[in-house]
Design a protein around this motif. Structure first.
Motif, mmCIF file in Angstrom:
data_model
loop_
_atom_site.group_PDB
_atom_site.id
_atom_site.type_symbol
_atom_site.label_atom_id
_atom_site.label_comp_id
_atom_site.label_asym_id
_atom_site.label_seq_id
_atom_site.Cartn_x
_atom_site.Cartn_y
_atom_site.Cartn_z
ATOM 1 N N HIS A 232 0.837 4.580 18.708
ATOM 2 C CA HIS A 232 1.324 3.988 17.467
ATOM 3 C C HIS A 232 0.188 3.589 16.535
ATOM 4 O O HIS A 232 0.295 3.711 15.310
ATOM 5 C CB HIS A 232 2.194 2.768 17.796
ATOM 6 N N GLN A 233 -0.934 3.114 17.096
ATOM 7 C CA GLN A 233 -2.064 2.695 16.272
ATOM 8 C C GLN A 233 -2.885 3.870 15.760
ATOM 9 O O GLN A 233 -3.838 3.667 15.006
ATOM 10 C CB GLN A 233 -2.961 1.739 17.073
ATOM 11 N N ALA A 234 -2.518 5.080 16.159
ATOM 12 C CA ALA A 234 -3.184 6.289 15.656
ATOM 13 C C ALA A 234 -2.236 7.087 14.769
ATOM 14 O O ALA A 234 -2.351 8.306 14.651
ATOM 15 C CB ALA A 234 -3.664 7.148 16.828
ATOM 16 N N PHE A 235 -1.310 6.377 14.111
ATOM 17 C CA PHE A 235 -0.242 6.999 13.328
ATOM 18 C C PHE A 235 -0.161 6.263 12.000
ATOM 19 O O PHE A 235 0.212 5.097 11.937
ATOM 20 C CB PHE A 235 1.066 6.858 14.112
ATOM 21 N N VAL A 236 -0.550 6.920 10.911
ATOM 22 C CA VAL A 236 -0.598 6.323 9.578
ATOM 23 C C VAL A 236 0.418 7.045 8.699
ATOM 24 O O VAL A 236 0.391 8.274 8.594
ATOM 25 C CB VAL A 236 -2.009 6.434 8.972
ATOM 26 N N VAL A 237 1.305 6.260 8.066
ATOM 27 C CA VAL A 237 2.473 6.844 7.406
ATOM 28 C C VAL A 237 2.592 6.369 5.966
ATOM 29 O O VAL A 237 2.338 5.195 5.665
ATOM 30 C CB VAL A 237 3.765 6.444 8.157
ATOM 31 N N LYS A 238 3.026 7.258 5.077
ATOM 32 C CA LYS A 238 3.369 6.849 3.726
ATOM 33 C C LYS A 238 4.516 5.851 3.781
ATOM 34 O O LYS A 238 5.527 6.084 4.452
ATOM 35 C CB LYS A 238 3.790 8.059 2.881
ATOM 36 N N ARG A 239 4.364 4.753 3.096
ATOM 37 C CA ARG A 239 5.395 3.705 3.124
ATOM 38 C C ARG A 239 6.733 4.235 2.620
ATOM 39 O O ARG A 239 7.806 3.794 3.070
ATOM 40 C CB ARG A 239 4.925 2.512 2.279
ATOM 41 N N ALA A 240 6.691 5.227 1.740
ATOM 42 C CA ALA A 240 7.920 5.774 1.170
ATOM 43 C C ALA A 240 8.798 6.477 2.210
ATOM 44 O O ALA A 240 10.012 6.613 2.002
ATOM 45 C CB ALA A 240 7.587 6.749 0.038
ATOM 46 N N VAL A 241 8.211 6.937 3.315
ATOM 47 C CA VAL A 241 9.006 7.633 4.334
ATOM 48 C C VAL A 241 9.158 6.797 5.602
ATOM 49 O O VAL A 241 9.719 7.270 6.591
ATOM 50 C CB VAL A 241 8.407 9.012 4.701
ATOM 51 N N ALA A 242 8.676 5.550 5.587
ATOM 52 C CA ALA A 242 8.693 4.711 6.783
ATOM 53 C C ALA A 242 9.957 3.851 6.810
ATOM 54 O O ALA A 242 10.136 2.982 5.949
ATOM 55 C CB ALA A 242 7.457 3.814 6.814
ATOM 56 N N PRO A 243 10.825 4.056 7.801
ATOM 57 C CA PRO A 243 12.038 3.237 7.904
ATOM 58 C C PRO A 243 11.744 1.907 8.596
ATOM 59 O O PRO A 243 10.652 1.697 9.132
ATOM 60 C CB PRO A 243 12.956 4.105 8.774
ATOM 61 N N ASP A 244 12.725 1.020 8.623
ATOM 62 C CA ASP A 244 12.610 -0.181 9.444
ATOM 63 C C ASP A 244 12.689 0.195 10.920
ATOM 64 O O ASP A 244 13.247 1.223 11.291
ATOM 65 C CB ASP A 244 13.740 -1.164 9.117
ATOM 66 N N TYR A 245 12.142 -0.666 11.756
ATOM 67 C CA TYR A 245 12.195 -0.471 13.205
ATOM 68 C C TYR A 245 13.520 -0.975 13.763
ATOM 69 O O TYR A 245 14.100 -1.939 13.246
ATOM 70 C CB TYR A 245 11.073 -1.261 13.892
ATOM 71 N N ARG B 248 11.496 9.224 13.471
ATOM 72 C CA ARG B 248 12.160 9.170 12.166
ATOM 73 C C ARG B 248 11.169 9.379 11.016
ATOM 74 O O ARG B 248 11.512 9.996 9.998
ATOM 75 C CB ARG B 248 12.918 7.847 12.024
ATOM 76 N N CYS B 249 9.949 8.888 11.174
ATOM 77 C CA CYS B 249 8.922 9.165 10.162
ATOM 78 C C CYS B 249 8.632 10.662 10.072
ATOM 79 O O CYS B 249 8.536 11.230 8.971
ATOM 80 C CB CYS B 249 7.632 8.417 10.496
ATOM 81 N N LEU B 250 8.498 11.310 11.232
ATOM 82 C CA LEU B 250 8.211 12.750 11.250
ATOM 83 C C LEU B 250 9.372 13.562 10.692
ATOM 84 O O LEU B 250 9.159 14.573 10.014
ATOM 85 C CB LEU B 250 7.880 13.187 12.678
ATOM 86 N N LYS B 251 10.593 13.131 10.963
ATOM 87 C CA LYS B 251 11.756 13.816 10.402
ATOM 88 C C LYS B 251 11.765 13.719 8.874
ATOM 89 O O LYS B 251 12.146 14.676 8.180
ATOM 90 C CB LYS B 251 13.053 13.213 10.960
ATOM 91 N N ALA B 252 11.361 12.571 8.351
ATOM 92 C CA ALA B 252 11.379 12.356 6.903
ATOM 93 C C ALA B 252 10.187 12.999 6.201
ATOM 94 O O ALA B 252 10.231 13.242 4.988
ATOM 95 C CB ALA B 252 11.406 10.859 6.609
ATOM 96 N N ALA B 253 9.116 13.262 6.953
ATOM 97 C CA ALA B 253 7.883 13.782 6.350
ATOM 98 C C ALA B 253 8.013 15.258 6.009
ATOM 99 O O ALA B 253 8.625 16.034 6.744
ATOM 100 C CB ALA B 253 6.723 13.580 7.315
ATOM 101 N N GLY C 292 0.796 -1.217 0.000
ATOM 102 C CA GLY C 292 0.000 0.000 0.000
ATOM 103 C C GLY C 292 0.832 1.273 0.000
ATOM 104 O O GLY C 292 2.020 1.262 0.343
ATOM 105 N N GLU C 293 0.173 2.359 -0.353
ATOM 106 C CA GLU C 293 0.843 3.660 -0.315
ATOM 107 C C GLU C 293 1.128 4.070 1.131
ATOM 108 O O GLU C 293 2.133 4.718 1.418
ATOM 109 C CB GLU C 293 -0.035 4.708 -0.996
ATOM 110 N N TYR C 294 0.231 3.668 2.046
ATOM 111 C CA TYR C 294 0.377 3.969 3.469
ATOM 112 C C TYR C 294 0.406 2.676 4.266
ATOM 113 O O TYR C 294 -0.168 1.660 3.849
ATOM 114 C CB TYR C 294 -0.796 4.831 3.971
#
Length: 251
Positions: free
Chosen positions: A158-171, A185-190, A80-82
């Motif tokens: 965490h379950q109220a946080f939806v992210v574009k896969r393109a900016v989501a790093p590995d955990y 890290r998601c917020l830094k990349a967004a 998915g995109e997110y």
């Protein structure tokens, strides 16, 4: 390609998994895929997954190196995109939540969406609401979130946080506060972040970090030092302790 990949991580959670799946099946939308990553459960988890196999796009069951290793597997399976994690025991808030989220994405596809979360607790097999996270914890929820808002801890469930896969790093896989690190890290990349005026999830209290509370606090300190520096983190922890004390005295 589906717009959203909803990912459930589970391990020996037959008591909780069906509740999560029901909340996803109830969604009045079709533009999503559903992925279940199981850590080779030995209880009735696989029977539940197979019973709902028509509603699950992809599922795997194999040993893993812990929760965040399993979450990385989910990320790598997602198309998915997110990406949106809804782990065993947690629920999408109501049947209109996903349609409302998809409508927002269609209108303005930002990098990160977030909202408040409804805390729930299971008592004698009955799930009871506790209250919104922003009201029953010291964590206020800013409507213009940036990564620097995480200096005092995890602002968004965490379950109220939806992210574009393109900016989501590995955990991180060796840290019990890896979800905090991942959100930062998601917020830094967004480049674009949006608050949602509706609740995304019901969050079941009593997860891994609660079960291993002391290590979780140490790991949180390590995460915050890595992003904000040692001195700032020490000063911020003094504020965290004061804030928690004030909150307890007022409730």
């Amino acid at each position: 390609m589906p717009t959203i990949s909803i990912i459930t991580i589970t391990y020996n959670a037959e008591r909780f998994l069906e509740r999560t799946i029901h909340s996803i099946v109830a969604q009045q939308a079709a533009d999503f895929e559903y992925i279940v990553v199981d850590g080779a459960s030995t209880d009735g988890t696989l029977d539940i997954i197979k019973r709902f196999e028509a509603n699950v796009t992809t599922w795997i069951s194999e040993p893993d190196k812990g929760l965040y290793d399993a979450m990385n597997k989910g990320l790598h399976l997602a198309k998915g995109e997110y990406v949106w994690f809804m782990n065993a025991g947690d629920e999408i808030h109501d049947p209109q939540t996903l349609p409302n989220l998809l409508a927002r994405i269609k209108a303005e596809a930002v990098d990160v969406y977030y909202s408040d979360a409804l805390f729930v607790r299971e008592e004698q097999g009955i799930v009871r609401p506790v209250g919104l996270r922003s009201q029953v914890t010291p964590h206020t929820l800013p409507h213009n979130l940036t990564w620097r808002d995480m200096a005092l801890g995890m602002k968004v469930c965490h379950q109220a946080f939806v992210v574009k896969r393109a900016v989501a790093p590995d955990y991180l896989t060796n840290n019990l506060s890896a979800d905090l690190d991942w959100e930062i890290r998601c917020l830094k990349a967004a480049t674009t972040i949006a608050f949602l005026p509706f609740v995304l999830c019901k969050y079941l209290l009593g997860g891994l970090s609660v079960q291993q509370h002391r290590r979780s606090l140490i790991d949180r300190f390590k995460v915050l030092v890595s992003h904000f520096g040692l001195l700032s983190t020490i000063m911020n922890h003094a504020q965290i302790v004061w804030r928690a004390t004030q909150f307890k005295s007022n409730n």
